[in-house]
Design a protein around this motif. Structure first.
Motif: not given
Length: 905
Positions: A47-69
């Motif tokens: 249900g995401i409108a067309p466009g460009r987005y950045t997502i953030l992924v988190r998990y305990i014991g791991y470095q969070a990761k931000s993915i753009s474009d």
């Protein structure tokens, strides 16, 4: 509005091990939209409108990761797998690693490629889609070190089909053949496959009964979006299409893969005992003979183009606030072909034959997969049904000096139905942070039905003499065969994995599994023989009748024939086997660069086989095998691995190899018979491999391997008599060694032009050497030692792919060549027969239309159309065993060109 939105889907995995991370949170920055990954590490943001987005992924014991474009398009799915790195510190301050969409796609693909537990090779659905391959057997020959025999049986590292195992959706595949241990991979259509992995080394969680490779086929389950795909195709063969096609009796139901029953014995047909013991009156014999399908007419038509049709429906539904997913994939396939093999040359012993083979083939298939993913669990039910009807008419002419005949006219009507039904219920459950429970229940049913294989020969004693039907004696080469094989397999397994505090990090995996096989086989050899005691019949005229009227109603009603049957209670057998196994394995990270996967598998095997002959002892096998294995991986660099492994495995005799049932193969001109005293084979295996991943989807690897066999199972050829007998034996020892090289690389290193960036070249080469010692059984063979049957000294696969117009246009060219390999091992009078090398060139051009919803594919298979050539060789030189020369078999199947169109709604 929902129809104009898109999705982001993918998996979250561990950077170091490729293990899926259960319960990782994936959210879109700047919104409240977010989900947690399921038991397979899968997530879906919809249900995401067309466009460009950045997502953030988190998990305990791991470095969070931000993915753009990340670009989202309307009514489309954006795939993105994410690889996470463990935190190097326990500090509370969150460190966020940043990456772009393109960077992360490359990063995740690296991790998946690099972190497999064992030495393995595979092929994805995307590569399958870009090739002209229509069946799984076609796909498998593209894998490094893998070849296909008879267009359907897999040979890995030069080891024949009996040394390889296969599974479909996690449960074992049965043997589809009545006369060998082999699975016919042409049963599974290639477009239903999600991916194929061939494990060339073992780990304790894999079955222990293979030495070449363990072929794992996974079919599609939960789609990323709803779709309906319709495909149609037609093909032209240069040797067959629109040429004169000959066949025997044809029922309308043959076009749908089912015999209509008119070939089978009627339900009240006399029993074997009544026929053999002469308990039938002449009237009863006549009535029984008339109940047989005596239509021996030869029907002529023009061979039609190959036809292919497929409908596939995918559906996904998100349920509840937690976005649980229920997915369905259903597919129906149909294929029909009419192929002619002209000028099929066979020379063996006293035979010098030329044939024309006409094969009518129908393949129907259905797949119905259902999956429900909820929380940290997933339940799947996968079902596959496939049926192949092959109806081959053979017309053969030539001389047979053994019978003092000048010429022969041989007719064979041979229809075979093969069916496979397979159902698998599987559960995958995440327990806690990283523990996982997985279970699997499977059922398989195989049928192999050969109703009324008919063979009739006419011989001419001297030039100018009439041709006389040889129907005055009954033998397995001159009888009507009615055979039926049915096998059921029941299987189940449970696997549990959990983290343990050992070394830097370790995962303990435990499991048990069980398999029960039940096979029943029945064969009857029935014939109508000229009854010379009937004084009212002109037998000289009768036996000169053409094949169409030889068994005509008038001759049968007049009592011209006796109904007879070959009685051998060993031709009917039933067998069952149990395989129970348990294993324990540790997957240990011993540092940043060292990974060790090691453990023990124990397998208990029990087999019972008995024929209906009370004078023959029951065959029993009872063994317990301890199968250790260790897989060592050292990460030389972030892009390179060094691997080494050792494992022990076994190869157990197949039911058919143990059964005394004797079958005359009119194509081999030999009888095939089992050996009840066979032992199971024990194999020690060692491998090393260097692999380098220069970029995503690219690889360079070189491997070496060694295998030593104790009690290797090999075919035993006794050719001292006029009819060769092929049986089996255990050699004292045998070995195989070799190396493999694989490379896949974009050509942007030549120059940085767009054309070169969009062009990828790949090649894999396998070099093999083997040696087996023939048995010391009183037969003085021409060869004391030889290479393993089916083993190629080298295999070459190469290809070039290119895409243009934003991937709308794609071109794929593929090449294959394999070294000469033994087709039939030699005996006392004849040397081994080798299948000679041939070059195979395939190509495909695909073009997408209608906003990428439709695609045209123009495919060409076996463009060079080299001859299949089998010849006698001794000590590496052509060998002439008789006056017919050194050719054993020679034929050409031509090239095939096909056009298909697929459209997805």
């Amino acid at each position: 509005m929902a129809q104009n939105t898109g999705k982001i889907t993918g998996k979250v995995i561990d950077q170091k091990t490729s293990e899926t991370l259960i319960g990782a949170t994936v959210s879109i920055q700047g919104t409240t939209k977010g989900v947690a990954t399921d038991v397979e590490g899968h997530y879906s943001l919809s249900g995401i409108a067309p466009g460009r987005y950045t997502i953030l992924v988190r998990y305990i014991g791991y470095q969070a990761k931000s993915i753009s474009d990340i670009e989202v398009k309307a009514n489309a799915v954006t795939p993105l797998d994410v690889a996470m790195s463990a935190s190097a510190t326990t500090a509370l301050n969150e460190v966020v690693i940043k990456a772009t969409y393109r960077q992360e796609s490359v990063n995740a693909l690296y991790a998946i490629q690099k972190n497999s537990v064992s030495i393995s090779d595979g092929i994805s659905s995307e590569l399958i889609r870009r090739s002209p391959d229509r069946s799984t057997s076609d796909v498998l020959k593209r894998v490094s070190g893998t070849t296909i025999q008879d267009n359907k049986f897999v040979v890995v590292r030069g080891l024949s089909d009996r040394y390889n195992t296969a599974s479909l959706d996690g449960s074992p595949l049965p043997s589809t053949e009545p006369n060998r241990k082999a699975f016919s991979f042409d049963i599974v259509p290639s477009n239903l496959i999600d991916n194929i992995i061939i494990s060339k080394t073992a780990s304790p969680d894999l079955p222990g009964d293979f030495a070449g490779g363990n072929v794992q086929i996974l079919t599609k389950d939960i789609p990323d979006q709803n779709f309906v795909t319709i495909g149609v195709g037609a093909g032209y063969n240069t040797k067959s299409t629109f040429k004169d096609f000959e066949s025997g009796y044809r029922a309308t139901s043959d076009y749908f893969g089912f015999d209509d029953g008119s070939r089978a014995l009627v339900s009240n047909f006399p029993s074997t005992d009544r026929i053999v013991n002469n308990q039938l009156t002449k009237a009863q014999e006549i009535q029984s003979a008339r109940s047989l399908n005596n239509d021996f007419s030869i029907y002529r038509s023009k061979a039609l183009p190959t036809q292919n049709y497929q409908v596939t429906v995918g559906n996904i539904t998100e349920i509840g606030k937690n976005k649980n997913r229920f997915g369905t994939t259903v597919s129906l396939t149909y294929r029909n072909s009419q192929n002619i093999t002209p000028n099929y040359i066979q020379r063996y012993d006293n035979y010098d034959y030329t044939s024309q083979l006409n094969k009518f083939s129908t393949n129907i298939g259905a797949l119905a997969n259902f999956a429900y993913s909820f929380g940290k669990s997933k339940i799947t039910l996968k079902n596959l049904y496939n049926r192949i009807l092959d109806d081959q008419f053979t017309y053969r002419t030539g001389s047979n000096t053994a019978t003092s005949s000048n010429d022969n006219r041989f007719y064979a009507y041979d229809m075979l139905e093969k069916g496979l039904f397979k159902s698998t219920l599987e559960g995958d459950h995440g327990l806690g942070a990283k523990s996982k429970l997985k279970w699997n229940l499977g059922f398989s049913n195989i049928i192999n039905d050969q109703p009324d294989q008919r063979k009739v020969n006419y011989k001419q004693n001297n030039a100018g003499d009439p041709y006389i039907a040889t129907v005055e004696s009954l033998g397995k080469e001159n009888a009507r065969l009615f055979s039926y094989l049915k096998e059921n397999i029941y299987s189940g397994k449970v696997d549990y994995s959990m983290p343990v505090g050992l070394f830097k990090s370790s995962t303990l995996k435990l499991g048990v599994n069980s398999q029960y096989r039940d096979r029943n086989f029945n064969a009857r050899f029935i014939g109508l023989l000229a009854d010379r005691s009937n004084q009212n019949i002109d037998f000289d005229a009768l036996l000169q009748r053409p094949i169409q009227t030889l068994f005509g109603p008038s001759a049968i009603s007049a009592g011209a024939y006796d109904l007879q049957e070959l009685s051998n209670l060993s031709d009917r057998y039933n067998g069952h086997s149990y395989t129970n196994a348990g294993y324990a394995m540790l997957d240990s990270k011993m540092g940043e660069a060292v990974r060790l996967v090691y453990g023990l598998r124990v397998e208990k095997f029990d087999l019972d086989l008995k024929t209906l002959d009370p004078t023959k002892p029951e065959v029993k096998l009872n063994t317990t095998d301890f199968l250790p294995s260790v897989n060592f991986t050292y990460a030389l660099t972030p892009k390179a691995n060094f691997r080494a492994s050792y494992y022990r495995s076994v190869a157990r005799p197949e039911f058919r190899e143990l059964a005394l049932f004797s079958y005359y193969d009119y194509e081999l001109l030999a009888s095939v018979q089992g050996e009840p005293n066979l032992k199971r084979t024990s194999i020690d295996n060692a491998d090393i491999r260097y692999e380098f991943y220069p970029a995503a989807g690219q690889i360079f690897s070189v491997s070496a391997f060694y295998k030593r066999f104790q009690n290797a199972i090999e075919p035993n050829f006794d050719d001292r008599n006029s009819t060769t007998t092929i049986s089996y034996f255990n050699s004292k020892s045998a070995y195989v060694y070799g190396f493999e090289l694989e490379a896949r690389k974009a050509l942007d290193f030549v120059n940085d032009s767009k054309f070169m960036k969009n062009t990828t070249a790949y090649a894999n080469v396998s070099i093999n050497k083997s040696k087996v010692t023939n048995p010391d059984d009183g037969i003085t063979r021409l060869e004391k030692t030889r290479q393993l049957v089916g083993q190629s000294p080298y295999v070459i696969n190469a290809g070039l792919t290119h895409s243009e117009l934003d991937n709308k246009l794609s071109v794929n060219v593929l090449f294959n060549r394999l070294g000469k390999r033994i087709f039939l091992a030699g005996g006392a009078r004849f040397s081994s027969v080798y299948e000679m090398p041939r070059n195979v060139l395939d190509a495909q051009v695909a073009y997408k239309v209608f906003k990428n919803k439709g695609e045209f594919k123009l495919s060409a298979t076996d463009i060079l159309a080299n001859n299949y050539n089998f010849q006698y060789e001794l000590d590496g030189k052509p060998y002439i065993p008789s006056g017919t020369g050194y050719t054993f078999r020679k034929y050409n199947i031509g090239s095939t060109y096909s056009l298909s169109f697929n459209y997805t709604f």
